[in-house]
Design a protein around this motif. Sequence first.
Motif, PDB file in Angstrom:
ATOM      1  N   GLY A 219       0.706  -1.256   0.138  1.00  0.00           N
ATOM      2  CA  GLY A 219       0.032  -0.048   0.044  1.00  0.00           C
ATOM      3  C   GLY A 219       0.996   1.306   0.024  1.00  0.00           C
TER       4      GLY A 219
ATOM      5  N   VAL B 163      -1.480   5.739   4.833  1.00  0.00           N
ATOM      6  CA  VAL B 163      -2.093   7.233   4.815  1.00  0.00           C
ATOM      7  C   VAL B 163      -1.158   8.003   4.886  1.00  0.00           C
TER       8      VAL B 163
ATOM      9  N   ILE C 235       0.781   3.652   9.097  1.00  0.00           N
ATOM     10  CA  ILE C 235       0.639   2.517   8.460  1.00  0.00           C
ATOM     11  C   ILE C 235      -0.376   1.546   9.280  1.00  0.00           C
ATOM     12  N   ASP C 236      -1.341   1.446   8.725  1.00  0.00           N
ATOM     13  CA  ASP C 236      -2.406   0.275   9.397  1.00  0.00           C
ATOM     14  C   ASP C 236      -2.836   0.897  10.707  1.00  0.00           C
ATOM     15  N   GLU C 237      -3.150   2.487  10.527  1.00  0.00           N
ATOM     16  CA  GLU C 237      -3.989   3.174  11.688  1.00  0.00           C
ATOM     17  C   GLU C 237      -3.114   2.598  12.607  1.00  0.00           C
TER      18      GLU C 237
ATOM     19  N   ALA D   2      -0.683  -6.310   3.434  1.00  0.00           N
ATOM     20  CA  ALA D   2      -1.818  -5.642   3.026  1.00  0.00           C
ATOM     21  C   ALA D   2      -2.003  -4.270   3.835  1.00  0.00           C
ATOM     22  N   ALA D   3      -1.210  -3.892   4.633  1.00  0.00           N
ATOM     23  CA  ALA D   3      -1.364  -2.635   5.384  1.00  0.00           C
ATOM     24  C   ALA D   3      -1.812  -1.634   4.585  1.00  0.00           C
ATOM     25  N   SER D   4      -2.715  -0.799   5.183  1.00  0.00           N
ATOM     26  CA  SER D   4      -3.291   0.413   4.768  1.00  0.00           C
ATOM     27  C   SER D   4      -2.148   1.470   5.128  1.00  0.00           C
TER      28      SER D   4
END
Length: 178
Positions: free
Chosen positions: A13, A174, A54-56, A170-172
């Motif tokens: 991501g 932002v 990363i990943d909140e 698959a980490a989000s």
Amino acid sequence: MLNLSDLEGTIRGLRAVRPASPRRVDWAALERSLGIGLPADFKEFAEVYPPVEIDEFLRIWSPAPGREEEFVEGVRYGLEVLRDLEESGDTEEYTAYPEPGGLLPWGESLEGDVFYWRTVGPDPQQWPVVASGRNGAWWECAGGMLAFLVGVADGTAERSELPDGVLGPAASVVPLGP
């Protein structure tokens, strides 16, 4: 030593938030203000990415071009917090930079973990990462910031108190700033 493409290949991501053009950080001014050079893998990251979450869960700090002093102020604040922990005996013999081998912060988790370089020796490329867990654990990983992040994400680095299920492939991701 790993490079940015290793991290991007592990946390896929990350590429989705990569800005179109490189960022131009004034490293000479920033390092002069900090009083120390920084590792090349961190500079490689910061030349491409703004601060990210990363990943909140995990935040990687990154200086904004033209606003390097704000980054330095954030690092100094992190050092003040570390000195307070040191004074209360909660650092397992680790000390804050500028003490020889002192810790220099580069990131944090939203749950109270803090990530540092241990500034041991004259070559920043050889500095290990030290993690301070929210529940008082301290652990050290060789290989630098990118190696630590890749290792946590792919399961090859010690996670100690870091929760399972975050920072995987698959980490989000932002971006948090310019």
